[in-house]
Design a protein around this motif. Sequence first.
Motif, short mmCIF file in Angstrom:
data_model
loop_
_atom_site.label_atom_id
_atom_site.label_comp_id
_atom_site.label_asym_id
_atom_site.label_seq_id
_atom_site.Cartn_x
_atom_site.Cartn_y
_atom_site.Cartn_z
N VAL A 236 0.84 -1.20 0.00
CA VAL A 236 0.00 0.00 0.00
C VAL A 236 0.88 1.25 0.00
O VAL A 236 0.62 2.21 -0.73
N PHE A 237 1.95 1.23 0.79
CA PHE A 237 2.88 2.36 0.83
C PHE A 237 3.46 2.63 -0.56
O PHE A 237 3.50 3.77 -1.02
N LEU A 238 3.91 1.58 -1.24
CA LEU A 238 4.48 1.75 -2.58
C LEU A 238 3.46 2.34 -3.56
O LEU A 238 3.78 3.20 -4.37
N LEU A 239 2.23 1.84 -3.47
CA LEU A 239 1.19 2.35 -4.37
C LEU A 239 0.82 3.80 -4.06
O LEU A 239 0.64 4.61 -4.97
N ALA A 240 0.73 4.11 -2.78
CA ALA A 240 0.31 5.45 -2.38
C ALA A 240 1.38 6.51 -2.62
O ALA A 240 1.07 7.67 -2.84
N THR A 241 2.64 6.09 -2.58
CA THR A 241 3.72 7.06 -2.68
C THR A 241 4.53 6.91 -3.98
O THR A 241 5.59 7.54 -4.10
N ALA A 242 4.04 6.13 -4.92
CA ALA A 242 4.80 5.85 -6.14
C ALA A 242 5.39 7.10 -6.80
O ALA A 242 6.60 7.14 -7.06
N PRO A 243 4.62 8.15 -7.03
CA PRO A 243 5.22 9.33 -7.68
C PRO A 243 6.24 10.04 -6.80
O PRO A 243 7.17 10.67 -7.28
N LEU A 244 6.07 9.93 -5.50
CA LEU A 244 6.95 10.64 -4.56
C LEU A 244 8.30 9.94 -4.38
O LEU A 244 9.25 10.55 -3.88
N ALA B 233 6.84 3.24 -12.71
CA ALA B 233 6.69 2.05 -13.56
C ALA B 233 7.23 0.80 -12.88
O ALA B 233 6.88 -0.32 -13.27
N TRP B 234 8.05 0.96 -11.87
CA TRP B 234 8.55 -0.17 -11.08
C TRP B 234 7.79 -0.28 -9.75
O TRP B 234 7.42 -1.37 -9.32
N SER B 235 7.59 0.85 -9.06
CA SER B 235 6.99 0.79 -7.73
C SER B 235 5.53 0.36 -7.75
O SER B 235 5.08 -0.34 -6.84
N VAL B 236 4.78 0.74 -8.78
CA VAL B 236 3.37 0.33 -8.84
C VAL B 236 3.25 -1.19 -9.03
O VAL B 236 2.53 -1.84 -8.26
N PRO B 237 3.92 -1.81 -10.00
CA PRO B 237 3.83 -3.28 -10.10
C PRO B 237 4.36 -3.99 -8.85
O PRO B 237 3.81 -5.01 -8.44
N PHE B 238 5.43 -3.45 -8.24
CA PHE B 238 5.93 -4.04 -6.99
C PHE B 238 4.83 -4.00 -5.93
O PHE B 238 4.59 -4.97 -5.22
N GLY B 239 4.16 -2.84 -5.81
CA GLY B 239 3.11 -2.69 -4.81
C GLY B 239 1.95 -3.63 -5.05
O GLY B 239 1.45 -4.27 -4.11
N VAL B 240 1.52 -3.75 -6.29
CA VAL B 240 0.42 -4.67 -6.62
C VAL B 240 0.83 -6.11 -6.32
O VAL B 240 0.07 -6.88 -5.72
#
Length: 135
Positions: A29-37, A47-54
């Motif tokens: 959830v942290f990776l998804l919520a803060t991906a752009p940051l 492009a890496w943090s969102v798939p990692f988060g999912v």
Amino acid sequence: MTTTITFDSGPGLRTALRVDGWSTGVFGVFLLATAPLLREPLGLPPAWSVPFGVGMLGGAAALLLIAGHPRLPSRLVAAVVAVNALSAVIMVELAVLDLIPLTNRGRAFMLAGAAFVAAFAVLEFAGLRRGQAAS
């Protein structure tokens, strides 16, 4: 025909699986919520943090389902150990091979994550061995 050996794990392994599951979910959830940051301080592109988060959310659900079995299936626990160990190795590789444009903070972040995941692999492997020896 395949068989799955199940065992009574005691509270240690089940607790490790649950903590692993919840911490994986929270971090997903942290990776998804803060991906752009995370792009600038860590060099971790969305492009890496969102798939990692999912992926972490899916892994968290699997861990919590496994931990909820009344008698833990040893094959599933062994799979958890293998996935955690492999994840730790991949995280180290990502930190040192420049496959992602990580900053020095990003490398430290990735290596810390690898150590955290490896610790769960060790705890769960020990619990698996204890549970199998007791069965």
